[in-house]
Design a protein around this motif. Sequence first.
Motif, PDB file in Angstrom:
ATOM      1  N   CYS A   1      -0.452   5.061   7.151  1.00 43.46           N
ATOM      2  CA  CYS A   1      -0.500   6.499   6.881  1.00 43.46           C
ATOM      3  C   CYS A   1      -1.868   7.028   7.300  1.00 43.46           C
ATOM      4  O   CYS A   1      -2.788   6.263   7.581  1.00 43.46           O
ATOM      5  CB  CYS A   1      -0.215   6.790   5.415  1.00 43.46           C
TER       6      CYS A   1
ATOM      7  N   THR B   1      -2.616  13.507  -3.459  1.00 43.79           N
ATOM      8  CA  THR B   1      -2.199  12.415  -2.583  1.00 43.79           C
ATOM      9  C   THR B   1      -0.901  11.791  -3.075  1.00 43.79           C
ATOM     10  O   THR B   1       0.011  11.527  -2.287  1.00 43.79           O
ATOM     11  CB  THR B   1      -3.321  11.353  -2.494  1.00 43.79           C
TER      12      THR B   1
ATOM     13  N   CYS C   1       3.431   7.319  -2.569  1.00 44.02           N
ATOM     14  CA  CYS C   1       2.384   6.322  -2.792  1.00 44.02           C
ATOM     15  C   CYS C   1       2.559   5.043  -1.978  1.00 44.02           C
ATOM     16  O   CYS C   1       1.667   4.222  -1.937  1.00 44.02           O
ATOM     17  CB  CYS C   1       2.293   5.986  -4.279  1.00 44.02           C
TER      18      CYS C   1
ATOM     19  N   LEU D   1      -4.371   8.526   5.653  1.00 42.30           N
ATOM     20  CA  LEU D   1      -5.525   8.144   4.839  1.00 42.30           C
ATOM     21  C   LEU D   1      -5.919   6.693   5.071  1.00 42.30           C
ATOM     22  O   LEU D   1      -7.100   6.348   5.062  1.00 42.30           O
ATOM     23  CB  LEU D   1      -5.242   8.388   3.356  1.00 42.30           C
TER      24      LEU D   1
ATOM     25  N   ALA E   1      -7.569  15.041  -6.651  1.00 42.11           N
ATOM     26  CA  ALA E   1      -7.363  14.448  -5.325  1.00 42.11           C
ATOM     27  C   ALA E   1      -6.287  13.359  -5.371  1.00 42.11           C
ATOM     28  O   ALA E   1      -5.445  13.277  -4.475  1.00 42.11           O
ATOM     29  CB  ALA E   1      -8.670  13.866  -4.799  1.00 42.11           C
TER      30      ALA E   1
ATOM     31  N   LYS F   1       2.427  13.287  -2.231  1.00 43.29           N
ATOM     32  CA  LYS F   1       2.967  13.003  -0.896  1.00 43.29           C
ATOM     33  C   LYS F   1       3.719  11.678  -0.861  1.00 43.29           C
ATOM     34  O   LYS F   1       4.405  11.377   0.107  1.00 43.29           O
ATOM     35  CB  LYS F   1       1.822  12.935   0.120  1.00 43.29           C
TER      36      LYS F   1
END
Length: 93
Positions: free
Chosen positions: A58, A47, A52, A60, A43, A50
């Motif tokens: 964003c 993520t 950091c 999330l 996971a 994409k």
Amino acid sequence: NPVVFDRVKGAYAWDVDGNKYIDYVGTWGPAIIGHADDQVLDAVKATMDKGCSFGAPCLLENKLAKMVIDAVPSVEMVRFTNSGTEACMGMIR
């Protein structure tokens, strides 16, 4: 001489000499699911692929803010910052 660790997995830690130890400390997340859990690593990698740090909200981050609001009845709004200084500056504005 202090023990210098090289890697961890599950409930175990290995030092730079290859000795295996049981981790009885279990700091933060490892206390819950162990070190380097494969599902968590997958996971995190998905993520991180994409990006950091966007310098802007964003998806999330918004989901996490909603979870905090839902979990704490007195919280109406959440703002994530990198430091206490940044949080205070945001409050003043």
